[in-house]
Design a protein around this motif. Structure first.
Motif, short mmCIF file in Angstrom:
data_model
loop_
_atom_site.label_atom_id
_atom_site.label_comp_id
_atom_site.label_asym_id
_atom_site.label_seq_id
_atom_site.Cartn_x
_atom_site.Cartn_y
_atom_site.Cartn_z
N UNK A 99 13.54 72.08 54.58
CA UNK A 99 14.07 71.17 53.58
C UNK A 99 15.56 70.92 53.70
N UNK A 100 16.24 71.62 54.55
CA UNK A 100 17.68 71.52 54.81
C UNK A 100 18.53 71.59 53.55
N UNK A 101 19.77 71.22 53.72
CA UNK A 101 20.74 71.31 52.63
C UNK A 101 20.43 70.36 51.49
N UNK A 102 19.92 69.19 51.79
CA UNK A 102 19.72 68.16 50.75
C UNK A 102 18.71 68.60 49.71
N UNK A 103 17.67 69.28 50.12
CA UNK A 103 16.70 69.80 49.16
C UNK A 103 17.34 70.89 48.30
#
Length: 98
Positions: free
Chosen positions: A38-42
């Motif tokens: 989900x990386x940083x944005x999630x």
């Protein structure tokens, strides 16, 4: 002004605490931000939701800016961000085991 304060609290907490939770992901700050499901944005969305819940539901105590509980917002952002980290970590392991 309420929304600006909420966004600032969510952004600061995500930039500070997401790499701390994800400390085993790599050596650099960028790797710690992005090497997770989900990386940083999630994680940012989770911290923003936590900042909103904490600032709204933890009451009117501590540091109040524009009718927003800043300390409660940080507490909520950290808790929800950590819960997101635990979910993302289990999803990352499940994807690796397929």
């Amino acid at each position: 002004m309420f929304w600006v304060t909420l966004i600032v609290v969510g952004l600061i907490s995500s930039l500070v605490f997401h790499p701390l939770f994800n400390s085993k992901a790599g050596e650099s700050y960028g790797e710690k931000l992005n090497k997770i499901y989900g990386t940083y944005w999630a994680a940012l969305v989770a911290h923003l939701i936590g900042a909103w819940l904490g600032g709204t539901y933890l009451g009117k105590w501590g540091w109040i800016v524009a009718d927003y509980n800043v300390i409660g917002g940080f507490i909520g952002a950290i808790v929800i961000g950590y819960l997101w980290y635990l979910i993302a970590k289990s999803q990352t392991k499940a994807e690796a085991n397929k």
